[in-house]
Design an enzyme around this catalytic site. Structure first.
Site, short mmCIF file in Angstrom:
data_model
loop_
_atom_site.label_atom_id
_atom_site.label_comp_id
_atom_site.label_asym_id
_atom_site.label_seq_id
_atom_site.Cartn_x
_atom_site.Cartn_y
_atom_site.Cartn_z
N GLU A 211 42.80 38.89 26.37
CA GLU A 211 41.73 38.45 25.28
C GLU A 211 41.13 39.59 24.84
O GLU A 211 40.83 39.88 23.62
CB GLU A 211 40.77 37.73 25.98
CG GLU A 211 41.29 36.14 26.43
CD GLU A 211 41.76 35.18 24.88
OE1 GLU A 211 41.33 35.73 23.81
OE2 GLU A 211 42.60 34.31 24.96
N ASP B 225 37.41 29.96 17.48
CA ASP B 225 37.59 31.22 16.79
C ASP B 225 37.73 30.71 15.21
O ASP B 225 37.87 29.72 14.90
CB ASP B 225 38.52 31.92 17.24
CG ASP B 225 39.93 31.43 17.12
OD1 ASP B 225 40.08 30.27 16.56
OD2 ASP B 225 40.97 32.10 17.35
N TYR C 126 33.37 33.10 23.49
CA TYR C 126 34.65 32.82 23.07
C TYR C 126 35.59 33.17 24.37
O TYR C 126 36.45 32.50 24.84
CB TYR C 126 35.38 33.53 21.92
CG TYR C 126 36.70 33.50 21.64
CD1 TYR C 126 37.15 32.49 21.31
CD2 TYR C 126 37.48 34.49 22.23
CE1 TYR C 126 38.64 32.31 21.13
CE2 TYR C 126 38.82 34.47 22.16
CZ TYR C 126 39.35 33.30 21.51
OH TYR C 126 40.75 33.43 21.44
#
Ligand code: SF4
Length: 353
Positions: free
Chosen positions: A34, A135, A117
């Site tokens: 990520e 997102d 997120y």
């Protein structure tokens, strides 16, 4: 919410890309992927992910590495603070959690360099926790399918989408579900040219059914709009009216228009007639009879909101102040290129000539 989830999940099982971090639930590797993928294309990110995972297979390996080595491996990705935060947090987990990645959302979220997120991605994929990842892809899919026009860059808009995403994730495999919507947005419901004709959602998709694909999602601050106020003076003397060509660096350059006075606000007609600019155009106000004043209307451009109205003025005698303008026969005015809002007015005006 099965009418949305089920087709998206089925689509994902058929079309998802085979990405290396999709074969693991290891929170360290999910975190690594990520952070690397933030502001990085997937194809570029994949090579970095593979190198990092090979060089530092565990959090401890990353924590123990000298920063120089990490930065060197990061080279070319940019945003070096991400690499430094990665290192800092690996050392923090090593020291405070014996090298074991925390397994609850709030603790994950409190780690340096991990935002909402990323925390949701790790919590859902690695620990099956129902935290949605919202997102850009998710905003797009949800706004189009559900027809939500709340701006995605306002806190109230974010809340609307987040609440919907929380409803959607209830009772499903959260990691798979989050990845499915994001992948759907990345490959199927793309920003430009979404593949609607072969979309499993098309029969219930608001944007598809209402031709709103290009309008959703909405961003409020994408372009700041400036308000302007145009008072068009439609002068009339016998069969003539006056126009001029727009010049200079402004909208509608080289198009024609009626004489107009730009004001700060939607001012009253009484105030308008006291302006020097009004006198300059009309010159002999005692010979000008105001016949009609339209309501203010708004014409939207990409960066401007034009508030406009038309003031029809009958001139009873020779006029002096219109040298800057071209005198035309009223019926000839249709031969000139004019902005859209004038065209609409002329079509109305024509009827009354
Ligand atoms: S029909 Fe088109 S706009 Fe609607 S979800 Fe599918 S791809 Fe997106």
């Amino acid at each position: 919410m099965d009418f949305f989830n089920s087709p998206v999940h089925s689509w994902y099982s058929l079309y998802k890309r085979d990405l290396p971090w999709r074969n693991t639930r290891n929170p360290y590797l999910i975190w690594l992927s990520e952070i690397i993928l933030q502001q990085t294309r997937i194809d570029q990110g994949m090579a970095y992910y593979s190198r990092f995972a090979a060089e530092f297979p565990t959090i401890s390996d990353l924590a123990d590495a000298p920063e120089d080595q990490i930065l060197k491996l990061w080279q070319g990705l940019g945003y070096y603070s991400r690499a430094r935060n990665l290192h800092f947090t690996a050392k923090f987990i090593q020291q405070n959690y014996n090298g074991i990645f925390p397994d609850n959302y709030n603790t994950i979220r409190s780690l340096k360099g991990i935002g909402e997120y990323t925390a949701a991605a790790i919590a859902s994929i690695s620990f099956n926790l129902e935290y949605p990842t919202v997102d850009g892809n998710v905003y797009r899919v949800l706004s189009r399918f559900f027809g939500i026009a709340d701006p995605i860059d306002t806190s109230s808009g974010k809340k609307t989408f987040n609440n919907l995403a929380i409803e959607l994730i209830k009772g499903v495999d959260p990691g798979m579900h989050n990845q499915a919507i994001m992948e759907f947005g990345a490959l199927q419901c793309t920003p430009k040219g979404p593949n609607c004709n072969q979309c499993p959602l098309k029969e219930r998709c608001f944007a598809f059914l209402n031709q709103k694909i290009t309008e959703l999602p909405v961003k409020q601050n994408k372009t700041k709009q400036r308000d302007r106020h145009f008072n068009y003076l439609v002068l009339s003397h016998r069969n003539h009216t006056w126009i001029r060509k727009r010049e200079g660096k402004d909208i509608w350059k080289n198009l024609f228009e009626f004489p107009f006075i730009e004001t700060e606000d939607e001012i009253s007609i009484e105030k308008l007639t006291t302006l020097t600019e009004f006198d300059r155009i009309i010159s002999t106000t005692d010979q000008a009879i105001i016949e009609n004043v339209s309501d203010w209307k708004i014409h939207i451009l990409s960066h401007q909101r034009i508030h406009y109205r038309f003031v029809r003025i009958q001139l009873t005698d020779k006029i002096n102040g219109t040298e800057d303008f071209i005198r035309v026969n009223k019926e000839d005015i249709f031969n000139f290129a004019v902005p859209k809002l004038l065209e609409t007015y002329l079509n109305e005006y024509m009827k009354n000539v």
